[in-house]
Design an enzyme around this catalytic site. Structure first.
Site, mmCIF file in Angstrom:
data_model
loop_
_atom_site.group_PDB
_atom_site.id
_atom_site.type_symbol
_atom_site.label_atom_id
_atom_site.label_comp_id
_atom_site.label_asym_id
_atom_site.label_seq_id
_atom_site.Cartn_x
_atom_site.Cartn_y
_atom_site.Cartn_z
ATOM 1 N N THR A 39 0.824 -1.209 0.000
ATOM 2 C CA THR A 39 0.000 0.000 0.000
ATOM 3 C C THR A 39 0.859 1.260 0.000
ATOM 4 O O THR A 39 0.432 2.303 -0.518
ATOM 5 C CB THR A 39 -0.954 0.016 1.202
ATOM 6 O OG1 THR A 39 -0.199 -0.014 2.420
ATOM 7 C CG2 THR A 39 -1.903 -1.179 1.173
ATOM 8 N N HIS A 42 1.684 1.738 -3.611
ATOM 9 C CA HIS A 42 0.524 2.306 -4.303
ATOM 10 C C HIS A 42 0.322 3.763 -3.918
ATOM 11 O O HIS A 42 -0.108 4.582 -4.732
ATOM 12 C CB HIS A 42 -0.727 1.493 -3.974
ATOM 13 C CG HIS A 42 -0.664 0.091 -4.474
ATOM 14 N ND1 HIS A 42 -1.395 -0.932 -3.923
ATOM 15 C CD2 HIS A 42 0.039 -0.470 -5.483
ATOM 16 C CE1 HIS A 42 -1.142 -2.052 -4.552
ATOM 17 N NE2 HIS A 42 -0.266 -1.802 -5.509
#
Length: 338
Positions: A39, A42
Site C-alpha cells: 500500500t 501504491h
C-alpha cells in the site's frame, strides 16, 4: 530528525523534521526499522488514493521507547516495541477490542496525512497502540508483525479442515499467509505465483509453488496434492486470482479474500452457488490478532528471517521506492533502517 517525505507522486525525499514530543497518554518511539508495504508503493504512485503528497508514510515498524507523555508510567524507556497502527478513540478501546478494524472512526498510522508516521526516525503514538516485543525478539522482526497480523487475521477467518490449502499470490502478504497457515498447523500449503523469484522464496518457506502460467491452477493443485484444496486465500484480489481459488477448492470449501488489487471483481457465480462454496472477506486485524501475531512470530524466527529480502538505509529509500514501483524482482519484504 530525518524522515521520508512523499514530495509528489513518484518522488520521495529525505527531509529534516522537528523532533516530536509525546502528549498526555502518548509514547515517543525511536524507530529502528519500517517495512515497505504494497500500500505504500501504491501510495507512492498515487494508485490507491489513500496517500497524498506532503505526508510521511510508514506503518510496519519497530523501535524503542524514547519518552513517555504525562500520565504514563510505562513501558519503560528503552523497551523494544512495535506499533499497532490501527487507532480507535480512547473511549471506545475496550468496547471495540477484537474488532478495532471495523470502527467507523478509526485512523491508521501511515495513512492519515496529518500525522508524521513511521518512515521517520521518531514517531508519537497512543500508548495503547504500543506493543512490547517478546524477550529476545530482534527489532527487525518487530517490523514484520503488522503484515503478519494481516495474515493471522485472515487465517483466523476460516475454519481450516485437514488437507491442502491454496494461496493465490506469493508477494509479501501471500508469504505472510503461508507462515500464518504453518503457525496454525497447516501441513500442506500450495501457492500460485507467476514470478520465479517469488516461487523460490515460497519454497524456502516450505510451501509448494505453482506457476499459473504453466496451466490450470486447479489441475496443478490436484496433480500435486492428489485432491482439491480444502480452503483458499486470495492474497491478490483480482478476478483471475479469485476464480483460480474457487475452481481449485473442493465443493463446500471457503475462500478468504485478503488482497485488494481491484475495487470490483467478476465472479464465477456458479462456482459459489452450485458448489456451495463460501466467500469470506478479511481486512486488516484486531488488537487480539496483533498480539497473537507478535507471539507466534517470536516463536518462529527462521520464518521471520525468510520473509525479509533486504534492508536499506533511509538515504536509499527514495531509490528503493522507485525501483519497487517499477516492478523489480524483489521477492519479499524490504525494510528501511532508520
Amino acid at each position: 530528525m530525518w524522515a521520508l517525505l512523499l514530495v509528489e507522486f513518484g518522488r520521495m525525499e529525505v527531509r529534516e523534521y522537528p523532533d516530536p514530543e509525546p502528549g498526555p497518554g502518548e509514547v515517543l518511539v525511536e524507530v529502528a526499522f519500517t517495512g515497505i508495504c504494497g500500500t505504500d508503493i501504491h501510495g507512492f504512485t498515487g494508485q490507491n488514493g489513500r496517500r497524498v503528497p506532503g505526508q510521511v508514510m510508514g506503518h510496519e515498524t519497530s523501535g524503542r521507547v524514547a519518552a513517555l507523555g504525562d500520565g504514563l508510567t510505562g513501558p519503560a524507556v528503552g523497551t523494544p516495541v512495535t506499533v499497532n497502527p490501527v487507532v480507535v478513540p480512547a473511549g471506545d478501546a475496550d468496547q471495540w477490542r477484537g474488532r478495532e478494524q471495523q470502527h467507523p472512526g478509526k485512523w491508521v498510522l501511515g495513512v492519515r496525512p496529518d500525522v508524521v508516521a513511521a518512515f521517520a526516525q521518531r514517531v508519537v503514538v497512543p500508548a495503547r497502540n504500543v506493543v512490547p516485543l517478546p524477550d529476545g525478539m530482534p527489532l527487525a522482526h518487530g517490523a514484520l508483525i503488522e503484515p503478519m497480523a494481516v495474515a493471522t487475521h485472515a487465517v483466523g477467518r476460516l475454519a481450516l479442515p485437514d488437507g491442502p490449502v491454496l494461496v493465490a499470490g506469493g508477494g509479501p502478504i501471500g508469504q505472510s499467509v503461508v507462515v500464518a497457515l504453518q503457525q496454525a498447523g497447516a501441513t500442506s500449503v500450495l501457492v500460485s505465483e507467476p514470478a520465479a523469484t517469488r516461487r523460490e522464496a515460497l519454497e524456502r518457506l516450505g510451501a509448494i509453488a505453482i506457476d499459473p502460467g504453466a496451466g490450470s491452477v486447479a489441475e496443478q493443485v490436484r496433480d500435486l496434492a492428489g485432491v482439491p484444496a480444502v480452503a483458499a486465500f486470495d492474497a491478490v484480489g483480482n478476478s483471475a486470482s479469485l476464480a483460480g481459488c474457487l475452481t481449485a477448492t473442493r465443493p463446500g470449501a471457503s475462500v478468504c479474500l485478503v488482497g485488494m488489487a481491484t475495487p470490483t471483481l467478476d465472479l464465477p457465480s456458479f462456482e459459489i452457488s452450485a458448489q456451495e462454496r463460501s466467500l469470506v472477506g478479511s481486512f486488516a486485524y484486531s488488537s487480539v490478532d496483533f498480539g497473537l501475531a507478535t507471539q507466534r512470530l517470536a516463536a518462529t524466527p527462521a520464518s521471520a528471517d525468510a520473509l525479509v529480502s533486504r534492508t536499506v538505509p533511509l538515504a536509499e529509500a527514495p531509490d528503493t521506492f522507485r525501483s519497487l514501483a517499477a516492478g523489480n524482482d524483489t521477492p519479499g519484504k524490504v525494510l528501511v533502517a532508520l
